[in-house]
Design an enzyme around this catalytic site. Structure first.
Site, short mmCIF file in Angstrom:
data_model
loop_
_atom_site.label_atom_id
_atom_site.label_comp_id
_atom_site.label_asym_id
_atom_site.label_seq_id
_atom_site.Cartn_x
_atom_site.Cartn_y
_atom_site.Cartn_z
N HIS A 371 0.89 -1.58 0.05
CA HIS A 371 0.02 -0.14 -0.05
C HIS A 371 0.51 0.95 0.09
O HIS A 371 0.42 2.55 0.06
CB HIS A 371 -0.52 -0.17 1.76
CG HIS A 371 -2.19 -0.99 1.38
ND1 HIS A 371 -2.78 -0.71 0.63
CD2 HIS A 371 -1.67 -2.72 1.47
CE1 HIS A 371 -3.80 -2.04 0.90
NE2 HIS A 371 -2.89 -2.97 1.20
N LYS A 562 -8.05 13.91 4.78
CA LYS A 562 -7.44 12.71 4.95
C LYS A 562 -6.34 12.37 5.98
O LYS A 562 -6.85 13.59 6.64
CB LYS A 562 -7.15 11.97 3.31
CG LYS A 562 -6.43 13.52 3.00
CD LYS A 562 -6.01 13.49 1.76
CE LYS A 562 -6.80 13.53 0.52
NZ LYS A 562 -6.41 12.28 -0.69
N ARG A 563 -5.58 11.97 6.07
CA ARG A 563 -4.65 11.38 6.81
C ARG A 563 -3.88 12.81 6.17
O ARG A 563 -3.77 13.23 5.42
CB ARG A 563 -3.50 10.17 7.11
CG ARG A 563 -4.46 9.23 7.96
CD ARG A 563 -4.28 9.55 9.26
NE ARG A 563 -3.55 10.24 10.05
CZ ARG A 563 -3.26 8.98 10.53
NH1 ARG A 563 -3.76 8.30 11.71
NH2 ARG A 563 -2.21 8.66 11.03
N LYS A 568 0.74 14.85 1.31
CA LYS A 568 -1.10 14.29 0.35
C LYS A 568 -0.80 15.64 0.11
O LYS A 568 -2.05 16.66 -0.58
CB LYS A 568 -1.85 14.09 1.55
CG LYS A 568 -1.71 12.50 1.27
CD LYS A 568 -2.74 11.91 2.86
CE LYS A 568 -2.88 10.49 2.99
NZ LYS A 568 -3.36 9.99 1.70
N THR A 670 -8.51 6.42 -1.44
CA THR A 670 -10.03 5.86 -1.81
C THR A 670 -11.49 7.02 -1.30
O THR A 670 -11.96 6.40 -1.98
CB THR A 670 -10.27 4.44 -0.64
OG1 THR A 670 -9.82 4.59 0.50
CG2 THR A 670 -9.81 3.13 -1.38
N LYS A 674 -14.68 7.76 -3.37
CA LYS A 674 -16.24 7.87 -2.34
C LYS A 674 -16.52 9.01 -3.40
O LYS A 674 -17.98 9.72 -3.51
CB LYS A 674 -15.79 8.18 -1.46
CG LYS A 674 -15.13 6.59 -0.94
CD LYS A 674 -14.96 6.67 0.46
CE LYS A 674 -14.21 5.42 1.23
NZ LYS A 674 -13.64 5.36 1.56
C1 26Q Z 1 2.76 0.64 9.80
C2 26Q Z 1 4.49 -0.24 11.54
C3 26Q Z 1 4.76 0.71 12.15
C4 26Q Z 1 3.69 1.31 12.93
C5 26Q Z 1 2.43 1.85 12.31
C6 26Q Z 1 2.56 1.02 10.39
C7 26Q Z 1 1.34 1.58 9.54
C8 26Q Z 1 0.92 1.25 9.45
C9 26Q Z 1 -1.27 1.62 8.50
C10 26Q Z 1 1.86 1.76 8.58
C11 26Q Z 1 1.40 2.29 7.68
C12 26Q Z 1 -0.46 2.31 7.75
C13 26Q Z 1 -1.82 2.84 6.35
C14 26Q Z 1 -1.70 2.50 5.33
C15 26Q Z 1 -2.16 3.53 4.67
O1 26Q Z 1 -3.44 3.43 4.53
N1 26Q Z 1 -1.75 2.94 3.14
C16 26Q Z 1 -2.75 3.41 2.29
O2 26Q Z 1 -3.46 2.63 1.52
C17 26Q Z 1 -5.03 3.05 0.47
C18 26Q Z 1 -5.40 1.33 0.34
O3 26Q Z 1 -4.42 0.56 -0.51
C19 26Q Z 1 -4.39 3.77 -0.18
O4 26Q Z 1 -5.27 4.15 -0.82
C20 26Q Z 1 -3.74 4.74 -0.22
O5 26Q Z 1 -3.00 5.70 -1.26
C21 26Q Z 1 -2.61 4.31 1.07
O6 26Q Z 1 -1.59 5.81 1.58
#
Ligand code: 26Q
Length: 826
Positions: A371, A562-563, A568, A670, A674
């Site tokens: 991702h 979004k975050r 972004k 995503t 929406k």
């Molecule tokens: C990893 C290690 C330790 C702590 C946290 C994490 C961690 C947690 C969540 C790393 C990444 C995430 C989340 C990533 C994320 O949300 N990515 C998004 O995924 C969406 C679904 O595929 C995409 O549409 C977005 O583009 C992407 O940013």
């Protein structure tokens, strides 16, 4: 694979109505729940009690189909799909279940003759299940909805965090984090299955030191994982799959005494320590901060889930060779990638298979979705964590690596650089395990989440692996569920769709195409505009009552939700607002539609610059408001505590969707989808799934601007943000206002870190490179918006051509190309 509609009436409870003094004709399962569970007469029930009673009434209707689904899957012994994810951002469940059960009348009858306000009040009682950070977690929630809707035998596996993503408050313009105790009330949707607990061995023990969990080497311990199941109702209600969330605790009392030698207080402390493993979701979504507890969480999820999966497989199948024919495990990013080692351990140490057989079964069973393209987000865990927690897994990873590197050497003799690049182990001070490499080597499928992302993954991020295993790499463009994101979020639009093209779009979103023929039809245009107007008015009313802020629903609603992250580029958005602000102060006659700019999003608590961007947005909002030359022309609103429910409120009301990431950095997005299906027009870069949205809708129906991913990559090395500052008057004026403390007179210098990022450290995300093109795209928006017929025509075409972005399409592709999974129906 169209879902079937449940014809049978929802089962009612078999309890005898006992509500004292209530007339028999008022007896109902809902009143029974109030009387027997809450022990309160319907008339005196609080909104929370009403919510719980209605949820339980609905659960009574779901339960028979939940049981039926399980029985059917147990007898048919089909291939099952398991979606392993550290996050499931499900939001609220009540209305979603009413929709998917098609139980609107049940809900209405239960509450009758209560007024609409009672219903609204009741819905608001349910907390968001905020068990995720953002896109990845919400995607998992949309995907389990589609799996059930497509009748695919599937289960989601995750963790039952006591505290989901933090609640964001805004104080003095700044983000403050508050805990989110979403389980403060009991949750009516979960069913705890104590009898199905599993035991997870840990090679060390833990102690709490000032509230922080610390591993203590020597002395092994165990954790108990207890499943909490939630029904996942497919549309029509016939298939009800399960989302199984694990809660950590110390082994049960019996084992307890054995292990703690009768030390009662010590045993209670052990319990507290053990339970802290699933206490809280890590709120980072883009950096791997490397906390040991996060590592234990990932290991715990994998051990609990794989133990469960393999036990279920063994109940129905005697031959281990059948594993890949009966089980598909999808890894949602690398977070559960230790599954590669755990499955090997089960097949070697418990099933006593040969290495070759175990490896073949493992690879054919596992698949991995990536991702992110951000290098700092790629997970790498210190070898010492493995040594402490799961040394056997480390041993297995070393052996997997040894054999893998032998293969690499055989294919590329003498290429030591390649060996170093591809190794599962990164050498340096403190060796690290590269989880993405482990996931790729141990899976038969590796996919990105939008076409450009899959392409960049193959050609840039892990090109050595794509060269070695070309057949593994594929793309699965993300999708979102139309049940939640149209029907639930935007009932007025849903009604218009039903009246225009029938209701088959709910499970076959390509049917929206039928709207295209109506794009120029004045009557349909007026109905479409009325739905948007209604949504905007409702949203404005909600903002007014919950935040006290006035927003004008007759203005253009421009939304970036979004975050908060540099890539972004919320900063690009706010810099453009400063450009407008400055122009309006110079020239109050500037022709431009009145706009409201909405922002919402959380920053990782340790991400200083992201938090400063939130502060800047709020400071600019205040200044715009304070100036009579700007206040009636633009408004800036930062909505605190962005979550699924807020997205459901705002997206239907949006006119413009901001998708402005630096090209090449947003894997998919995503939210963009929406907005599209709710009739907003996109202003965006050619990034992630926005590229495919433009392909579907026609580029002329979006407002695309800025550098392409290729141009971004090529200009690294010579890009000079200062050139833009020196040569573009609008850019210069905007930056001078921000860094000259115009928006922060009481806190001079506060934006210095932003100035450094943009002008001293090279503006890595190329805000200044895109600012003029972005402003130009906004001018085009202003022109088109001034022509309501043209605007509405484009909005309708966007909705009509958004069908591809249904999660049903995405899941059908996963099922066909990766899982070989089929629907299982009576
Ligand atoms: C990893 C290690 C330790 C702590 C946290 C994490 C961690 C947690 C969540 C790393 C990444 C995430 C989340 C990533 C994320 O949300 N990515 C998004 O995924 C969406 C679904 O595929 C995409 O549409 C977005 O583009 C992407 O940013």
């Amino acid at each position: 694979m169209a879902p079937r509609t449940s014809k049978s009436a929802p089962a009612s409870t078999n309890r005898t109505p006992t509500t004292a003094g209530t007339a028999a004709e008022h007896a109902s399962p809902y009143r029974d729940h109030l009387a027997l569970d809450q022990v309160v007469p319907a008339e005196a029930a609080t909104p929370r009690e009403r919510f719980e009673a209605l949820a339980r009434t609905l659960r009574d209707a779901i339960a028979p189909n939940w049981l039926k689904t399980r029985a059917l899957q147990d007898s048919a012994n089909p291939k099952r799909v398991y979606y392993l994810s550290m996050e499931f951002l499900i939001g609220r469940t009540l209305v979603n279940n009413i929709i998917n059960m098609r139980a609107e009348s049940l809900a209405q009858e239960a509450l009758a003759p209560a007024p609409e306000t009672t219903w609204r009040e009741l819905i608001e009682q349910e907390p968001d299940a905020g068990l995720g950070n953002g896109g990845l977690g919400r995607l998992a929630a949309c995907y389990i909805d589609s799996l059930a809707t497509l009748h695919i035998p599937a289960m989601g596996y995750g963790l039952r965090y006591d505290y989901g993503i933090f609640r964001q408050g805004i104080e003095n313009g700044q983000q403050v984090e508050h805990p989110d105790p979403w389980l403060a009330h009991s949750d009516p949707w979960e069913v705890v299955r104590c009898g199905e607990s599993v035991s997870v061995p840990i090679a060390c023990s833990f102690e709490l030191e000032h509230g922080v969990l610390r591993a203590v080497s020597g002395g092994s311990s165990r954790l108990m994982g207890t499943p909490y199941d939630r029904p996942v109702v497919g549309y029509g209600g016939e298939t009800v799959n399960t989302l199984r969330l694990w809660k950590a605790s110390a082994p049960d009392e019996f084992d307890f005494r054995e292990f703690s030698g009768g030390d009662f207080v010590g045993a209670v402390v052990d319990q507290i320590v053990a339970e802290s493993v699933t206490r809280v979701l890590y709120p980072d979504d883009s950096t791997n901060a490397g906390q040991a507890l996060r590592f234990v969480q990932e290991y715990f999820l994998v051990c609990c889930s794989l133990g469960d999966i393999v036990a279920r497989f063994r109940k129905q199948n005697k031959d281990w060779q059948q594993l890949p024919e009966k089980v598909a495990i999808q890894l949602n990013d690398t977070h559960p990638a230790i599954a590669v080692a755990e499955l090997m351990r089960l097949l070697l140490d418990e099933a006593h298979l040969s290495w070759e057989t175990a490896w073949d079964l493992t690879v054919r069973t596992l698949a991995y979705t990536n991702h992110t393209l951000l290098p700092e987000a790629l997970e790498k865990w210190p070898v010492r964590f493995f040594e402490r927690v799961c040394p056997r897994h480390l041993e297995l990873i070393y052996e997997i690596n040894r054999r893998f590197l032998d293969d690499v050497r055989a294919r590329y003799p003498g290429d030591e650089g390649r060996i170093e690049r591809m190794s599962l182990v990164e050498e340096g001070h403190g060796r690290l395990i590269r989880m993405a490499h482990l996931a790729i080597v141990g899976s038969h499928s590796v996919n990105g989440v939008a076409r450009i992302h899959s392409e960049l993954l193959r050609t840039r991020v892990v090109s050595d692996f794509a060269e070695m295993y070309p057949d593994r790499f594929n793309n699965k463009t993300n999708g979102v569920t139309p049940r939640r994101w149209i029907q639930q979020a935007n009932p007025e639009l849903a009604r218009l769709l039903n009246a225009t093209i029938g209701d088959t779009w709910l499970t076959d979103l390509s049917q929206l195409q039928g709207l295209a023929a109506r794009a120029d039809d004045p009557k349909f245009q007026e109905e479409f505009r009325a739905a948007k107007r209604g949504a905007k008015e409702r949203f404005a009313e909600w903002v007014r009552t919950t935040t006290g802020q006035e927003v004008d629903p007759t203005t253009l609603f421009d939304c970036q939700i979004k975050r908060i992250h540099e890539y972004k580029r919320q900063l690009l958005n706010v810099l453009h607002i400063v450009v407008l602000y400055s122009q309006l102060r110079d020239n109050p006659d500037l022709a431009m539609p009145r706009r409201t700019f909405f922002f919402a999003g959380k920053a990782a608590p340790a991400y200083r610059l992201a938090k400063l961007i939130i502060k800047l947005i709020n400071d600019v909002a205040r200044a715009v408001d304070a100036d009579p030359r700007t206040r009636d022309r633009i408004r800036v609103v930062f909505l605190p505590n962005y979550n699924v429910t807020l997205a459901e409120r705002l997206i239907p009301a949006a006119d413009v969707s901001e998708q402005i990431s630096t090209a090449g950095y947003e894997a998919s997005g995503t939210g963009n989808m929406k907005f599209m299906m709710n009739g907003a027009l996109t202003i965006g870069t050619r990034d992630g799934a926005t590229i495919e949205m433009a392909e579907q809708a026609g580029e002329e129906n979006l407002f695309l601007f800025g550098l392409t991913a290729q141009q971004v990559a090529e200009s690294r090395g010579w890009y000079d943000p200062r050139w833009h500052y020196e040569n573009e008057p609008e850019t210069r004026r905007a930056l001078d206002l921000v860094f000259g403390n115009h928006f922060s007179p009481a806190e001079p210098g506060i934006y210095e870190p932003i100035r450094e990022a943009l002008l001293t450290h090279g503006d890595y995300f190329m805000h200044l490179a895109d600012l003029t093109a972005y402003a130009e795209a906004h001018r085009r928006i202003g022109e088109v918006y001034a022509d309501p017929r043209e605007w509405t025509r484009r909005a309708i075409l966007n909705v009509a051509r958004s069908g591809l972005f249904s999660s049903d399409r995405a899941i059908a592709e996963y099922a066909a190309d990766i899982w070989s999974a089929e629907p299982c129906l009576a």
